[in-house]
Design an enzyme around this catalytic site. Structure first.
Site, mmCIF file in Angstrom:
data_model
loop_
_atom_site.group_PDB
_atom_site.id
_atom_site.type_symbol
_atom_site.label_atom_id
_atom_site.label_comp_id
_atom_site.label_asym_id
_atom_site.label_seq_id
_atom_site.Cartn_x
_atom_site.Cartn_y
_atom_site.Cartn_z
ATOM 1 N N GLU A 131 0.823 -1.213 0.000
ATOM 2 C CA GLU A 131 0.000 0.000 0.000
ATOM 3 C C GLU A 131 0.860 1.266 0.000
ATOM 4 O O GLU A 131 0.530 2.250 -0.661
ATOM 5 C CB GLU A 131 -0.956 0.000 1.204
ATOM 6 C CG GLU A 131 -2.143 -0.947 1.046
ATOM 7 C CD GLU A 131 -3.215 -0.412 0.085
ATOM 8 O OE1 GLU A 131 -3.157 0.775 -0.279
ATOM 9 O OE2 GLU A 131 -4.093 -1.203 -0.309
ATOM 10 N N GLU A 152 2.128 1.595 -3.544
ATOM 11 C CA GLU A 152 1.072 1.963 -4.496
ATOM 12 C C GLU A 152 0.667 3.424 -4.355
ATOM 13 O O GLU A 152 0.436 4.111 -5.339
ATOM 14 C CB GLU A 152 -0.173 1.082 -4.287
ATOM 15 C CG GLU A 152 -0.043 -0.316 -4.871
ATOM 16 C CD GLU A 152 -1.262 -1.193 -4.582
ATOM 17 O OE1 GLU A 152 -1.175 -2.398 -4.833
ATOM 18 O OE2 GLU A 152 -2.287 -0.667 -4.088
ATOM 19 N N GLU A 153 0.568 3.885 -3.118
ATOM 20 C CA GLU A 153 0.051 5.242 -2.902
ATOM 21 C C GLU A 153 1.111 6.323 -3.071
ATOM 22 O O GLU A 153 0.798 7.436 -3.490
ATOM 23 C CB GLU A 153 -0.589 5.350 -1.509
ATOM 24 C CG GLU A 153 -1.866 4.524 -1.385
ATOM 25 C CD GLU A 153 -2.633 4.765 -0.094
ATOM 26 O OE1 GLU A 153 -3.773 4.294 -0.002
ATOM 27 O OE2 GLU A 153 -2.090 5.418 0.821
#
Lengths: 323, 323
Positions: free
Chosen positions: A187, A190-191
């Site tokens: 995460e 991805e962010e």
């Protein structure tokens, strides 16, 4: 308890070790008896809690018409009750939707469904309250607090799609089968585009009735991470902004939450006294179930010597595959 | 993007604050337009992620025949795609099973189902991979390690229905809506008759593909508890035996697991150096969602002064109701 000849009772089935395969007992020895029984009943497997499992999605059962299923299900329930089964479970394909309504008329309700299958269940034992276990009750969210020890700053983002857009740590929902550390690493990357390493759990939160969890509860873990890269490549479809923010600034920022401020306090304690004092660290264990491993998290125990913590295991694996 | 007159796009709907009710926007202003549209389409609500939600279980929608539902669903999908919706969700009653197979023919699959309702979904946005969130991925188990400081012993049980019958801590699955401390207190009492008080989390474990979790993962928390009563009233339907066992005996017992031995080590550390050094303690916070509270667990922070930890809150409540 009346019992038809040649049909083993649930207890007999369990005591018959030759029949025991994992957690369910297949009624193969009774096939002839069951299929030639009059009236015919549905064939299934018995579990150790006296539950009968019918898999209409196994490709073996015939394609029942609504009328025929209504008849055979009624006869089967009658027999299973006589035989002392406590519960019945039936699995359906998407194309067997009409049979679901038939089963509902016979007292079945949904236990769970996903993708191409639905499972219905019914508690048969009138002498005791239902002990049917509920399907998964929690979604799991994981956030990563990526700490740059040198600048005393942490990686923060602002969510899109939120009514209250606060500075918070990057994170998201765990995918099925993912370990907490894997969700955190994925995460964050991805962010924000930042690669990071997992070290331990700083805190977790349990919340019920969370919106967007479909009536389920939420467990949200905040992990202590360190950065492997620093360049920011925000994913603007998911977040509004990301930045490295000074710990002091974040702690006093008006647009942040109580949980974020609390994490900042823990990070400051970790920077001062060492993170082993504030985190739960993970270690992989062999499960009693064959081929399964699990990760256990707790306060590090110094007298155990250097433990093979998860991040060290992962580091070793990474080196092995890349080197 | 083509758009029919008088139908608001998802973005317009979100910008129309008068329409915004919680997390979904009801298309009530479009009722006339929608129902008089030619061909007619299904009415629903729009969420902030451009998802369209149809509730066929709301008692308002007509009882569709299979043929009519097939037609209106086809026309609706056509329109929603043109309108730029990213996903569609449909909720069905048990009696609408036949419509589930129709929806499946139009590309829908199950998202989840429980008791009397099933929800199907479909990702419509062909330009991006599905971002449909998965339903709850974890069941939660809670065990209580009840420590008698005086005798240096802990409360242990042996499970029924297990292939490997080991001495372990009492515990079981969390019911939906239950806090971890509540599950611990309830399960310890149900299995052994001992009343106990919750103080903190000693460890937790994450395990995937756990048998009997219906393909979901398992999070298992071990809590540090102290006894309020000592008499044993084992529930023989659930467990085979229970007893107070000396910590040293449990640690070296041949019939116990790695996780239990690890907990014993943590308890010994706690007895020696104080449990604040080994546990995560809980504190209640007010959620940003109105009326919701959550419990956050982490290492106690001394400089915060005496925190209203969960067990103190519960203690205060108990005194209030009994006193």
């Amino acid at each position: 308890m009346k019992r038809q000849l040649h049909i083993l009772s649930p207890v007999q089935l369990l005591n018959n070790s030759a029949l025991f395969k994992g957690h369910r007992v297949k009624l193969t020895v009774n096939n002839v008896c069951l299929t030639s029984s009059n009236p015919p009943i549905l064939e299934g497997e018995c579990d150790k809690y006296q539950g009968m499992h019918i898999d209409l999605a196994d490709g073996v059962h015939e394609d029942f018409s609504v009328e025929k299923f209504d008849l055979i299900l009624g006869d089967s329930l009658c027999r299973w009750k006589k035989e002392g089964f406590a519960s019945v479970w039936i699995r359906f394909t998407l194309q067997q939707g009409a049979l679901i309504s038939v089963a509902a008329n016979h007292g079945f309700v949904y236990h769970h469904a996903e993708n191409k299958h639905a499972v219905m269940c019914q508690w048969l034992d009138m002498d005791s309250p239902s002990r049917l276990p509920q399907f998964a009750t929690h979604q799991v969210g994981v956030a990563g607090c990526v700490v740059d020890h040198e600048s005393k700053s942490v990686l923060v983002i602002r969510d899109k799609h939120k009514r209250y857009s606060l500075w918070k740590f990057p994170g998201g929902l765990a995918e099925l089968g993912e370990d907490l550390n894997q969700t955190a690493v994925r995460e964050i990357y991805e962010e924000t585009g930042v690669k990071s390493e997992f070290h331990g759990i700083l805190a977790f939160r349990q919340q019920h009735d969370q919106p967007s969890a479909y009536g389920r509860s939420d467990l949200y873990f905040v992990c202590y991470m360190t950065p492997l890269t620093f360049d920011l490549k925000p994913c603007l479809r998911e977040i509004e902004a990301c930045m490295w923010m000074d710990l002091e600034e974040l702690e006093s920022h008006p647009q942040t939450s109580a949980i974020t401020r609390r994490i900042v306090k823990l990070v400051k304690k970790g920077l001062g006294e060492g993170f082993n004092d504030v985190t739960f660290v993970g270690q992989e264990f062999q499960s009693i179930y064959k081929d399964l491993k699990y990760v256990m998290y707790h306060r590090g125990i110094v007298d155990d010597g250097p433990l093979p913590y998860v991040h060290s295991i992962l580091e070793a694996r990474r080196k092995k595959t890349t080197g």
